[in-house]
Design an enzyme around this catalytic site. Sequence first.
Site, PDB file in Angstrom:
ATOM      1  N   TYR A   1     -32.383 -31.263  -4.270  1.00 46.07           N
ATOM      2  CA  TYR A   1     -32.983 -31.770  -3.376  1.00 46.07           C
ATOM      3  C   TYR A   1     -33.462 -30.697  -2.417  1.00 46.07           C
ATOM      4  O   TYR A   1     -33.049 -30.549  -1.612  1.00 46.07           O
ATOM      5  CB  TYR A   1     -31.760 -32.741  -2.711  1.00 46.07           C
ATOM      6  CG  TYR A   1     -31.458 -33.726  -3.404  1.00 46.07           C
ATOM      7  CD1 TYR A   1     -32.144 -34.346  -4.497  1.00 46.07           C
ATOM      8  CD2 TYR A   1     -30.440 -34.675  -3.115  1.00 46.07           C
ATOM      9  CE1 TYR A   1     -31.978 -35.385  -5.242  1.00 46.07           C
ATOM     10  CE2 TYR A   1     -29.848 -35.751  -3.911  1.00 46.07           C
ATOM     11  CZ  TYR A   1     -30.759 -36.207  -4.874  1.00 46.07           C
ATOM     12  OH  TYR A   1     -30.416 -37.253  -5.718  1.00 46.07           O
TER      13      TYR A   1
ATOM     14  N   GLY B   1     -34.206 -49.741  -2.099  1.00 52.69           N
ATOM     15  CA  GLY B   1     -35.355 -49.643  -2.635  1.00 52.69           C
ATOM     16  C   GLY B   1     -36.153 -48.256  -2.441  1.00 52.69           C
ATOM     17  O   GLY B   1     -37.180 -48.155  -3.168  1.00 52.69           O
TER      18      GLY B   1
HETATM   19  N1  LIG Z   1     -29.249 -39.743  -9.214  1.00 49.71           N
HETATM   20  C1  LIG Z   1     -30.552 -40.000  -9.081  1.00 49.71           C
HETATM   21  O1  LIG Z   1     -31.401 -39.550 -10.041  1.00 49.71           O
HETATM   22  C2  LIG Z   1     -31.143 -40.239  -7.541  1.00 49.71           C
HETATM   23  C3  LIG Z   1     -32.505 -40.523  -7.483  1.00 49.71           C
HETATM   24  C4  LIG Z   1     -32.902 -41.195  -5.953  1.00 49.71           C
HETATM   25  C5  LIG Z   1     -31.818 -40.980  -5.084  1.00 49.71           C
HETATM   26  N2  LIG Z   1     -30.586 -40.679  -5.346  1.00 49.71           N
HETATM   27  C6  LIG Z   1     -29.509 -40.686  -4.106  1.00 49.71           C
HETATM   28  O2  LIG Z   1     -29.434 -41.746  -3.738  1.00 49.71           O
HETATM   29  C7  LIG Z   1     -29.597 -41.898  -2.183  1.00 49.71           C
HETATM   30  C8  LIG Z   1     -30.334 -42.922  -1.757  1.00 49.71           C
HETATM   31  O3  LIG Z   1     -31.542 -43.297  -2.314  1.00 49.71           O
HETATM   32  P1  LIG Z   1     -33.079 -43.171  -1.540  1.00 49.71           P
HETATM   33  O4  LIG Z   1     -32.707 -42.259  -0.413  1.00 49.71           O
HETATM   34  O5  LIG Z   1     -34.058 -42.655  -2.291  1.00 49.71           O
HETATM   35  O6  LIG Z   1     -33.372 -44.714  -1.039  1.00 49.71           O
HETATM   36  P2  LIG Z   1     -32.774 -45.738  -0.110  1.00 49.71           P
HETATM   37  O7  LIG Z   1     -31.457 -45.369   0.248  1.00 49.71           O
HETATM   38  O8  LIG Z   1     -32.918 -46.841  -0.794  1.00 49.71           O
HETATM   39  O9  LIG Z   1     -33.665 -45.667   1.116  1.00 49.71           O
HETATM   40  C9  LIG Z   1     -33.590 -44.720   2.011  1.00 49.71           C
HETATM   41  C10 LIG Z   1     -34.119 -44.820   3.303  1.00 49.71           C
HETATM   42  O10 LIG Z   1     -33.590 -46.034   3.879  1.00 49.71           O
HETATM   43  C11 LIG Z   1     -33.931 -46.019   5.129  1.00 49.71           C
HETATM   44  N3  LIG Z   1     -32.577 -46.664   5.760  1.00 49.71           N
HETATM   45  C12 LIG Z   1     -31.149 -46.310   5.480  1.00 49.71           C
HETATM   46  N4  LIG Z   1     -30.471 -47.097   6.125  1.00 49.71           N
HETATM   47  C13 LIG Z   1     -31.323 -48.049   6.879  1.00 49.71           C
HETATM   48  C14 LIG Z   1     -31.000 -49.248   7.633  1.00 49.71           C
HETATM   49  N5  LIG Z   1     -29.659 -49.618   7.899  1.00 49.71           N
HETATM   50  N6  LIG Z   1     -31.957 -50.009   8.053  1.00 49.71           N
HETATM   51  C15 LIG Z   1     -33.347 -49.501   7.895  1.00 49.71           C
HETATM   52  N7  LIG Z   1     -33.536 -48.490   7.089  1.00 49.71           N
HETATM   53  C16 LIG Z   1     -32.542 -47.894   6.426  1.00 49.71           C
HETATM   54  C17 LIG Z   1     -33.667 -44.965   5.707  1.00 49.71           C
HETATM   55  O11 LIG Z   1     -34.592 -44.394   6.565  1.00 49.71           O
HETATM   56  P3  LIG Z   1     -34.589 -43.211   7.649  1.00 49.71           P
HETATM   57  O12 LIG Z   1     -35.164 -42.064   6.671  1.00 49.71           O
HETATM   58  O13 LIG Z   1     -35.654 -43.575   8.352  1.00 49.71           O
HETATM   59  O14 LIG Z   1     -33.384 -42.807   7.923  1.00 49.71           O
HETATM   60  C18 LIG Z   1     -34.259 -43.879   4.300  1.00 49.71           C
HETATM   61  O15 LIG Z   1     -35.366 -43.255   4.333  1.00 49.71           O
HETATM   62  C19 LIG Z   1     -30.436 -40.423  -2.045  1.00 49.71           C
HETATM   63  O16 LIG Z   1     -30.350 -40.142  -0.913  1.00 49.71           O
HETATM   64  C20 LIG Z   1     -29.726 -39.691  -3.185  1.00 49.71           C
HETATM   65  O17 LIG Z   1     -28.591 -38.831  -2.558  1.00 49.71           O
HETATM   66  C21 LIG Z   1     -30.079 -40.291  -6.727  1.00 49.71           C
END
Ligand SMILES: NC(=O)c1ccc[n+]([C@@H]2O[C@H](COP(=O)([O-])OP(=O)(O)OC[C@H]3O[C@@H](n4cnc5c(N)ncnc54)[C@H](OP(=O)(O)O)[C@@H]3O)[C@@H](O)[C@H]2O)c1
Length: 287
Positions: free
Chosen positions: A53, A212
Amino acid sequence: MKTRTIGTATVSAIGLGAMPMSIEGRPDEARSIRTIHAALDAGVTLIDTADAYHLHAGETGHNERLIAKALASYPGDTSNVLVATKGGHIRPGDGSWIVDGSPKHLREAADASLKALGVDAIGLYQFHRPDPKVPYEESVGTLKELLDAGKIRMAGISNATVEQIDIARRILGEGNLASVQNQFSPAFRSSEPELRHAAAHGIAFLPWSPLGGIGRAGELGTRHAAFQEVASAHGVSPQRVTLAWMLALAPQVIPIPGASRPESITDSAQAADLALTDEEVARLSAA
Ligand SMILES: NC(=O)c1ccc[n+]([C@@H]2O[C@H](COP(=O)([O-])OP(=O)(O)OC[C@H]3O[C@@H](n4cnc5c(N)ncnc54)[C@H](OP(=O)(O)O)[C@@H]3O)[C@@H](O)[C@H]2O)c1
């Protein structure tokens, strides 16, 4: 904050996904630190990261160092926080994600993560993604080696199939596969067999991109009407409803919503206290 179990650790039912604070579109460091502190204030005791990351070449471990810095500067007790990192991906700095699941790379990556996190042993080390060039047994066998050497306390896998979950259970030894982290959200449900399989074996299941993904999470309510309708009925955000729905699917589910703003994780963390009715859960599962 309600708690759940990963292996031998008790963690908050909602974790923090730290990826948005280190990749494309990341905020400045001060806002990231405020976001991590807001998570801790809300009772979050699970933070998900990875060595990959980061954005530019040569800054592997950016997110791990950020978390270490935020934990060190937090005024409260952080001794119960589980930082879950990963190895097996490389980012050359051109926007791509390359896999390397070779034992040599995983050994070096784990040593580098120990340094970046500033710890004697990594709380939870997850094999990030299967490498088609390396037999899965060899990659997971390296996690077993790291466990035996005491460099990692618990082992997990990510982006795994049901078959790979079973390989990891066999190679690591019964009870030693602590977690499975796969993509799972209202828009992406094809990991449900892995969710069910992990739950059936008492293995924590961590849905990634549960809202998402970055850039789409804000539109969850407009993309998924049922989630918006349930949210309106409760007077809460559709993001919070999504996370509460996941928690209701099985006691082993621990979502890790990402955040780059304090407000996001503060809202998401409250999903642990949002009780949905059986009818609502069934409706969202069918939506
Ligand atoms: N293992 C893997 O291959 C893999 C792949 C992808 C991700 N991940 C992990 O999974 C985690 C989560 O996935 P992700 O970050 O890709 O996507 P996500 O959690 O689906 O979405 C992240 C976004 O959601 C917004 N958000 C969060 N809570 C919210 C709420 N209550 N209301 C409105 N918006 C909200 C945030 O906005 P703001 O930025 O404005 O705060 C953030 O940018 C990652 O951070 C990572 O640690 C793992």
